[in-house]
Write an enzyme that holds these catalytic residues in place. Structure first.
Site, short mmCIF file in Angstrom:
data_model
loop_
_atom_site.label_atom_id
_atom_site.label_comp_id
_atom_site.label_asym_id
_atom_site.label_seq_id
_atom_site.Cartn_x
_atom_site.Cartn_y
_atom_site.Cartn_z
N ASN A 109 -5.09 7.88 -5.86
CA ASN A 109 -6.27 8.97 -5.38
C ASN A 109 -5.24 9.85 -5.48
OD1 ASN A 109 -4.40 7.72 -3.84
ND2 ASN A 109 -4.86 9.17 -2.11
N HIS A 156 -10.67 1.20 1.96
CA HIS A 156 -10.36 2.18 2.75
C HIS A 156 -11.59 1.74 4.07
CE1 HIS A 156 -8.71 5.45 4.83
NE2 HIS A 156 -9.48 5.76 4.93
N HIS A 181 0.91 -1.19 0.06
CA HIS A 181 0.19 0.16 -0.60
C HIS A 181 1.02 2.26 -0.27
CE1 HIS A 181 -4.35 2.21 1.00
NE2 HIS A 181 -2.72 3.72 1.20
N LYS A 232 -9.03 0.02 -5.68
CA LYS A 232 -9.49 0.21 -4.11
C LYS A 232 -10.72 0.50 -5.08
CE LYS A 232 -7.93 2.19 -0.48
NZ LYS A 232 -6.59 2.71 0.41
N HIS A 250 1.72 5.03 -1.64
CA HIS A 250 1.09 6.77 -2.49
C HIS A 250 2.70 7.48 -3.51
CE1 HIS A 250 -3.00 6.64 -1.73
NE2 HIS A 250 -2.42 6.13 0.32
N HIS A 261 -4.73 -0.36 5.67
CA HIS A 261 -4.23 0.04 7.15
C HIS A 261 -5.38 -0.57 8.29
CE1 HIS A 261 -6.69 3.03 4.81
NE2 HIS A 261 -6.15 3.11 4.15
N ARG A 266 2.16 9.65 -6.00
CA ARG A 266 1.96 11.08 -6.67
C ARG A 266 2.04 11.06 -7.84
NH1 ARG A 266 -1.31 11.12 -2.09
NH2 ARG A 266 -0.80 11.54 -0.32
N ALA A 304 -3.39 14.43 5.73
CA ALA A 304 -3.78 13.46 6.32
C ALA A 304 -2.54 12.80 5.78
CB ALA A 304 -4.62 12.58 6.53
N ASP A 318 1.94 2.94 3.41
CA ASP A 318 0.94 4.02 3.10
C ASP A 318 1.18 5.21 3.23
OD1 ASP A 318 -1.49 5.06 2.93
OD2 ASP A 318 -2.57 5.29 5.15
N HIS A 334 3.10 14.95 1.74
CA HIS A 334 2.29 16.30 1.32
C HIS A 334 3.88 17.24 1.93
CE1 HIS A 334 -2.06 14.56 1.00
NE2 HIS A 334 -1.15 13.16 2.67
O1 DOR Z 1 -3.17 9.34 5.48
C1 DOR Z 1 -3.56 9.04 4.61
N1 DOR Z 1 -3.09 9.67 3.79
N2 DOR Z 1 -4.37 8.13 4.65
C2 DOR Z 1 -4.69 7.82 3.66
O2 DOR Z 1 -6.24 7.42 3.03
C3 DOR Z 1 -4.64 8.69 1.83
C4 DOR Z 1 -3.30 8.52 2.41
C5 DOR Z 1 -2.58 10.26 1.00
O3 DOR Z 1 -3.45 9.62 0.29
O4 DOR Z 1 -2.07 11.28 1.50
ZN ZN Z 2 -3.11 5.07 1.45
#
Ligand code: DOR
Ligand code: ZN
Length: 345
Positions: free
Chosen positions: A42, A137, A14, A100, A16, A175, A18, A264, A248, A252
């Protein structure tokens, strides 16, 4: 005392990554240690069609550091308009590994997710038929439900009914953050697995809130009370094949986390393997680290394990960078709050 440990190269089930400049900045942090990762869809806009997944895969391959043998395992973002034929063809060709499910509004970039689960029933039936796993999720979005209860309520209200209605559907609870999640997985059969993040093994909700708010510990699902963290630790370190690593890791920019309404996500790609070795050693379970990071995930997904190994060696404190630079600003690397001595070599 174990000072050196060689394990099958790990995977991240899992992740991310980007897009654009952020993708280029974070990808090497994962390819350094991991063989494969399930890539979350996402983006803005989300990856909903096979064509979009293929184009995203191409962008990841273009950003690949020289010499990296990393394989991105692509996913589709389930919407109420997903075309089951497009999904099935993408799965049959090997383009996607899973799909997902985001409840609409549950987390970052989840606005196009599912509002009415009845509207995706025919898609889930098709996935069960073709053996395409669903990554979930697991949080309800009902404003009446306390944020710390949203995972437990999701299991009762949404997940269990979906699984009852769709026999044979393979589901990964992503998660998990609660004892309720651990218990639900343990009470069920081979078609159910769960990923656990690195940070949820380390922090509880006090770490986020006591002594001042710590935006870099805020993620979704939010960390719960200590008894839940301990249940996650027990599950991850047990060797039980239904639990495997999904970091996960969710980058950011600091400016978007250190603000009045912060995003988050915890960014753990850089130091996850060192942190996990620390956690497993603390629980006298170093002999189960390989199962959690490198064996249980491939077994659930029906994939071979990675052909090579990594070695973790215990020494002086590891000097992690505090920040990762990107052209748009910095990303803070998850700080466990204690020194870590396991080096990946
Ligand atoms: O904390 C998180 N950040 N939880 C998620 O489900 C998405 C992720 C994100 O894409 O930043
Ligand atoms: Zn995630």
């Amino acid at each position: 005392m174990t000072q050196s440990l060689t394990i099958t190269r790990p995977d991240d089930w899992h992740l991310h990554l980007r897009d654009g400049a952020m993708l280029h900045a974070v990808l090497p942090e994962t390819t350094r240690h991991f063989g494969r990762a399930i890539i979350m869809p996402n983006l803005v806009p989300p990856v909903v069609t096979a064509a979009q997944a293929a184009a995203y895969r191409d962008r990841i391959m273009e950003a690949m550091p020289k010499g990296a043998a990393f394989e991105p395992l692509m996913t589709l973002y389930l919407t109420e308009d997903t075309d089951p034929n497009d999904l099935a063809a993408a799965h049959a060709s090997g383009l996607i590994t899973s799909v997902k499910l985001y409840p609409a509004g549950a987390t970052t970039n989840s606005a196009s997710g599912v509002s009415n689960f009845e509207n995706v029933r025919h898609i889930l039936d098709r996935m069960a038929e073709i053996g395409c796993p669903l990554c979930v999720h697991g949080e309800v979005t009902d404003p009446a439900i306390d944020i710390f209860d949203r995972e437990a309520v999701f299991i009762d209200r949404v997940l269990d009914p979906i699984r009852q209605a769709t026999p044979g559907l393979r589901v990964v609870m992503e998660h998990i953050t609660t004892k309720d999640g651990v218990d639900y997985v343990k009470a069920n059969d081979q078609d159910l697995g769960a990923t656990i993040t690195t940070h949820h093994l380390i922090i509880n909700r006090n770490h986020i809130l006591v002594g001042g708010i710590k935006p870099h510990y805020y993620c979704l699902p939010v960390a719960k009370r200590e008894s839940h963290r301990l249940a996650l630790r027990a599950a991850a370190t047990s060797g039980d094949a239904r639990f495997f690593l999904g970091t996960d890791s969710a980058p950011h920019l600091d400016a978007l986390k250190e603000t009045a309404c912060g995003c988050a996500g915890c960014f753990t790609a850089t130091n996850t393997m060192s942190l996990l070795a620390h956690v497993f050693e603390e629980d006298s379970a170093l002999d189960h680290l390989e199962a959690f990071t490198s064996l249980n995930g491939p077994s659930f997904y029906g994939l071979p394990t990675n052909p090579d190994t990594i070695t973790l060696t215990k020494g002086g404190p590891v000097a992690f960078p505090a920040k990762l630079a990107t052209p748009d600003g910095e990303v803070t690397v998850f700080d466990p709050g204690f020194p870590v001595h396991w080096h990946v070599t």
